[in-house]
Design a protein around this motif. Sequence first.
Motif, PDB file in Angstrom:
ATOM      1  N   PHE A  75       0.859  -1.175  -0.203  1.00 31.44           N
ATOM      2  CA  PHE A  75       0.202   0.060   0.097  1.00 31.44           C
ATOM      3  C   PHE A  75       0.695   0.917  -0.263  1.00 31.44           C
ATOM      4  O   PHE A  75       0.419   2.542  -0.799  1.00 31.44           O
ATOM      5  CB  PHE A  75      -0.900   0.132   1.161  1.00 31.44           C
ATOM      6  N   ALA A 107       2.203   1.418  -3.111  1.00 32.76           N
ATOM      7  CA  ALA A 107       1.134   1.900  -4.043  1.00 32.76           C
ATOM      8  C   ALA A 107       0.889   3.651  -4.517  1.00 32.76           C
ATOM      9  O   ALA A 107       0.250   4.601  -5.117  1.00 32.76           O
ATOM     10  CB  ALA A 107       0.003   1.139  -4.083  1.00 32.76           C
ATOM     11  N   CYS A 108       1.099   4.051  -2.956  1.00 31.84           N
ATOM     12  CA  CYS A 108       0.783   5.448  -2.403  1.00 31.84           C
ATOM     13  C   CYS A 108       1.897   6.343  -3.328  1.00 31.84           C
ATOM     14  O   CYS A 108       1.484   7.491  -4.315  1.00 31.84           O
ATOM     15  CB  CYS A 108       0.839   5.804  -1.196  1.00 31.84           C
ATOM     16  N   SER A 141     -11.036  -0.594   1.732  1.00 29.62           N
ATOM     17  CA  SER A 141     -10.812  -0.021   0.916  1.00 29.62           C
ATOM     18  C   SER A 141      -9.810   1.992   1.337  1.00 29.62           C
ATOM     19  O   SER A 141     -10.141   1.394   2.551  1.00 29.62           O
ATOM     20  CB  SER A 141     -12.407   0.796   1.216  1.00 29.62           C
ATOM     21  N   ILE A 145      -7.672   2.383  -9.636  1.00 28.53           N
ATOM     22  CA  ILE A 145      -7.601   3.341  -8.779  1.00 28.53           C
ATOM     23  C   ILE A 145      -6.949   4.334  -9.137  1.00 28.53           C
ATOM     24  O   ILE A 145      -7.831   5.511  -8.633  1.00 28.53           O
ATOM     25  CB  ILE A 145      -6.550   2.891  -6.969  1.00 28.53           C
ATOM     26  N   MET A 178      -0.736  -4.801  -3.538  1.00 26.36           N
ATOM     27  CA  MET A 178      -2.152  -4.741  -4.824  1.00 26.36           C
ATOM     28  C   MET A 178      -0.847  -4.723  -6.362  1.00 26.36           C
ATOM     29  O   MET A 178       0.248  -5.124  -6.020  1.00 26.36           O
ATOM     30  CB  MET A 178      -2.242  -3.298  -5.118  1.00 26.36           C
ATOM     31  N   GLU A 210      -4.301  -2.779 -10.211  1.00 29.60           N
ATOM     32  CA  GLU A 210      -4.959  -2.892  -9.137  1.00 29.60           C
ATOM     33  C   GLU A 210      -4.880  -1.208  -9.105  1.00 29.60           C
ATOM     34  O   GLU A 210      -5.385  -0.258  -8.959  1.00 29.60           O
ATOM     35  CB  GLU A 210      -5.462  -3.647  -8.273  1.00 29.60           C
ATOM     36  N   VAL A 211      -3.382  -0.858  -8.479  1.00 28.56           N
ATOM     37  CA  VAL A 211      -3.197   0.703  -8.943  1.00 28.56           C
ATOM     38  C   VAL A 211      -3.244   1.860 -10.238  1.00 28.56           C
ATOM     39  O   VAL A 211      -4.191   2.406  -9.822  1.00 28.56           O
ATOM     40  CB  VAL A 211      -1.404   0.934  -8.925  1.00 28.56           C
ATOM     41  N   CYS A 262      -9.465  -1.463  -2.324  1.00 34.21           N
ATOM     42  CA  CYS A 262      -8.205  -1.968  -2.115  1.00 34.21           C
ATOM     43  C   CYS A 262      -7.313  -2.996  -1.420  1.00 34.21           C
ATOM     44  O   CYS A 262      -8.388  -3.160  -0.707  1.00 34.21           O
ATOM     45  CB  CYS A 262      -7.544  -0.078  -2.301  1.00 34.21           C
ATOM     46  N   SER A 263      -6.116  -2.302  -1.047  1.00 36.39           N
ATOM     47  CA  SER A 263      -5.801  -3.776  -0.720  1.00 36.39           C
ATOM     48  C   SER A 263      -4.227  -3.662  -0.082  1.00 36.39           C
ATOM     49  O   SER A 263      -3.949  -2.239  -0.309  1.00 36.39           O
ATOM     50  CB  SER A 263      -6.061  -5.288  -0.709  1.00 36.39           C
TER      51      SER A 263
END
Length: 92
Positions: free
Chosen positions: A12, A15-16, A37, A71, A63, A67-68, A59-60
């Motif tokens: 996560f 991904a951010c 989420s 988003i 990812m 998936e990214v 989300c998880s």
Amino acid sequence: MSLHTEQHKVTFPNACQLMRWHFHPMGFEATMDAPRSMVARLFDRASGETLIAIAGIPCSTVMSAGEVGRIIQAVEDELESFIPPVAWQALA
């Protein structure tokens, strides 16, 4: 041999970071608000003003690149729905 992007997973926080790079020069931050989420916020880096905040994005903690990408697309779609038409921008 080809590599499938779905095989590459990111945490996560990573991904951010990818999303921060994608949305630069706007600011981007996200936090998980539930186990599956997140809440995402795009903001003006100079003023700190929030441009858009979206809650409940699926989300998880780990990812795939796909998936990214989904988003990012969801945030972009939401942002586009809030951008006023050019005619309205001229009056602002």
